[in-house]
Design an enzyme around this catalytic site. Structure first.
Site, PDB file in Angstrom:
ATOM      1  N   ARG A  16       0.975  -1.002  -0.040  1.00  0.00           N
ATOM      2  CA  ARG A  16       0.244   0.143  -0.084  1.00  0.00           C
ATOM      3  C   ARG A  16       0.950   1.356   0.213  1.00  0.00           C
ATOM      4  O   ARG A  16       1.020   2.218  -1.483  1.00  0.00           O
ATOM      5  CB  ARG A  16      -0.975   0.009   1.458  1.00  0.00           C
ATOM      6  CG  ARG A  16      -1.784   1.257   1.011  1.00  0.00           C
ATOM      7  CD  ARG A  16      -1.460   2.446   2.045  1.00  0.00           C
ATOM      8  NE  ARG A  16      -1.708   2.063   3.407  1.00  0.00           N
ATOM      9  CZ  ARG A  16      -0.687   2.849   3.838  1.00  0.00           C
ATOM     10  NH1 ARG A  16       0.117   4.445   3.463  1.00  0.00           N
ATOM     11  NH2 ARG A  16       0.082   3.108   5.295  1.00  0.00           N
ATOM     12  N   HIS A 200       5.155   2.936  14.050  1.00  0.00           N
ATOM     13  CA  HIS A 200       5.212   3.237  12.540  1.00  0.00           C
ATOM     14  C   HIS A 200       6.209   4.403  12.713  1.00  0.00           C
ATOM     15  O   HIS A 200       6.112   5.588  12.772  1.00  0.00           O
ATOM     16  CB  HIS A 200       3.584   3.988  11.896  1.00  0.00           C
ATOM     17  CG  HIS A 200       3.480   3.856  10.535  1.00  0.00           C
ATOM     18  ND1 HIS A 200       3.190   3.015  10.114  1.00  0.00           N
ATOM     19  CD2 HIS A 200       3.901   4.942   9.491  1.00  0.00           C
ATOM     20  CE1 HIS A 200       2.820   3.852   8.496  1.00  0.00           C
ATOM     21  NE2 HIS A 200       3.410   4.133   8.492  1.00  0.00           N
ATOM     22  N   HIS A 202       8.541   5.574  10.151  1.00  0.00           N
ATOM     23  CA  HIS A 202       9.675   6.048   8.742  1.00  0.00           C
ATOM     24  C   HIS A 202      11.185   6.406   8.964  1.00  0.00           C
ATOM     25  O   HIS A 202      11.675   6.762   9.980  1.00  0.00           O
ATOM     26  CB  HIS A 202       9.348   7.837   8.138  1.00  0.00           C
ATOM     27  CG  HIS A 202       7.976   7.023   7.583  1.00  0.00           C
ATOM     28  ND1 HIS A 202       7.409   7.084   6.063  1.00  0.00           N
ATOM     29  CD2 HIS A 202       7.055   6.364   8.112  1.00  0.00           C
ATOM     30  CE1 HIS A 202       6.496   6.715   6.063  1.00  0.00           C
ATOM     31  NE2 HIS A 202       5.721   6.424   6.785  1.00  0.00           N
ATOM     32  N   CYS A 233       5.820   9.196   1.844  1.00  0.00           N
ATOM     33  CA  CYS A 233       4.862  10.228   2.830  1.00  0.00           C
ATOM     34  C   CYS A 233       4.646  11.224   1.747  1.00  0.00           C
ATOM     35  O   CYS A 233       5.336  12.064   1.522  1.00  0.00           O
ATOM     36  CB  CYS A 233       4.380  10.501   4.201  1.00  0.00           C
ATOM     37  SG  CYS A 233       3.012  11.897   4.002  1.00  0.00           S
ATOM     38  N   ASN A 244       9.101   3.555   5.610  1.00  0.00           N
ATOM     39  CA  ASN A 244       8.903   3.065   6.621  1.00  0.00           C
ATOM     40  C   ASN A 244       9.971   1.626   7.056  1.00  0.00           C
ATOM     41  O   ASN A 244      10.779   1.501   5.704  1.00  0.00           O
ATOM     42  CB  ASN A 244       7.089   1.927   6.715  1.00  0.00           C
ATOM     43  CG  ASN A 244       6.368   2.689   7.022  1.00  0.00           C
ATOM     44  OD1 ASN A 244       5.393   2.575   6.595  1.00  0.00           O
ATOM     45  ND2 ASN A 244       5.939   1.974   8.617  1.00  0.00           N
TER      46      ASN A 244
END
Length: 304
Positions: A16, A200, A202, A233, A244
């Site tokens: 995704r 989460h 990055h 992003c 990520n």
């Protein structure tokens, strides 16, 4: 080390978050091949698409940013695992970039989300806070501010008959460091000691793996990650923003610390190599070239 969890849950978000960040066209067959390869690794949850407007995420049209997206996702409930999620941010500017709403305006929309989730049989809401550690537009985000945002969401949820489920904290633009990770997680945990927390990270500034270690030392046992370090992003005001933390690197870390993930590291490394072939350019994951250390240990033992 006694605080390390025995097991860790990893959600794979590469298909995704990775594909939506790619500039070139990627065939459906290639996307499916990567999801199939990830399925074979033993990872339990794969986030593979977004029910959001193709105007904003043109590459890969299952998350949603508004009720309309939720309605599209609900049509596939027999085949998709739906969870009652609601996203806010630690920064008004980033919230506007991401959803065209301020944080407070976003929270005012929660009753319509709660009503739809309740109609689907879910009376709780999992809340994710984007830019929970810092924002390229507004600077550092204080832990107390993150708690206040979560309190506002919880109050609004309770007012319409729902409850706070899990809490997700996202370092969307790579501002977190290990000490800050412990500060934010500690303050959230102090306020909601019995609520599950997911992280989460990055890897924008190469501290994601260090932040995971800090979180593991606090007993956090749930993380998002992306195969081969795919993604980024599109709203982060940072050209070429990193994706990520890399899934195979995260699995390797857990393996070396004696933490079970249920994931076949060798299979995940191969999935990372496939991801690189699919997107047609190099990706940042280290294990694709470094390999699984257990293989080198086995070779050394055999040579003795």
């Amino acid at each position: 080390m006694s605080d390390l969890p025995r097991t860790v849950k990893i959600k794979e978000v590469g298909p995704r978050e990775g594909f939506q960040f790619e500039k070139g066209g990627i065939s459906l067959a290639d996307k499916i091949s990567l999801v199939d390869a990830l399925t074979d690794t033993g990872v339990k949850t794969i986030e593979f698409t977004s029910f959001v407007s193709p105007k904003w995420v043109p590459q890969y049209e299952a998350i949603w940013l508004n009720v309309a997206g939720l309605e599209r996702a609900a049509q596939f409930r027999s085949r998709l695992h739906l969870r009652p999620m609601f996203g806010v941010a630690g920064s008004d500017t980033f919230m506007r970039k991401n959803t065209n709403r301020s944080v407070n305006e976003r929270i005012e929309e929660l009753p319509s989300w709660a009503e739809r989730y309740q109609a689907l049989g879910m009376d709780w809401i999992d809340v994710g806070v984007m830019a929970a550690f810092g924002c390229n537009y507004e600077g550092d985000v204080e832990p107390r501010h993150v708690v206040r945002v979560l309190e506002k969401v919880e109050d609004k949820a309770r007012a319409c008959g729902s409850r706070l489920g899990g809490i997700g904290l996202a370092d969307t633009m790579g501002w977190a460091n290990p000490l800050q990770t412990k500060r934010v997680v500690g303050m959230v945990r102090e306020r909601w000691p019995d609520t599950p927390v997911k992280l989460h990270f990055h890897d924008t500034r190469a501290l994601a793996i260090a932040n995971v270690v800090a979180a593991l030392e606090m007993g956090i046992d749930c993380f998002d990650s992306a195969v081969a370090g795919m993604g980024g992003c599109p709203f982060a005001a940072h050209k070429g923003a990193a994706g990520n933390i890399t899934t195979e690197d995260l699995v390797f870390l857990c393996q070396e610390l004696g933490i079970d993930t249920g994931i076949d590291l060798d299979a995940m490394i191969e999935a990372g190599r496939l991801a690189e072939r699919v997107v047609g350019h190099s990706l940042p994951g280290k294990l694709k070239s470094g390999g699984n250390l257990e293989k080198y240990r086995a070779r050394a033992r055999a040579a003795v």
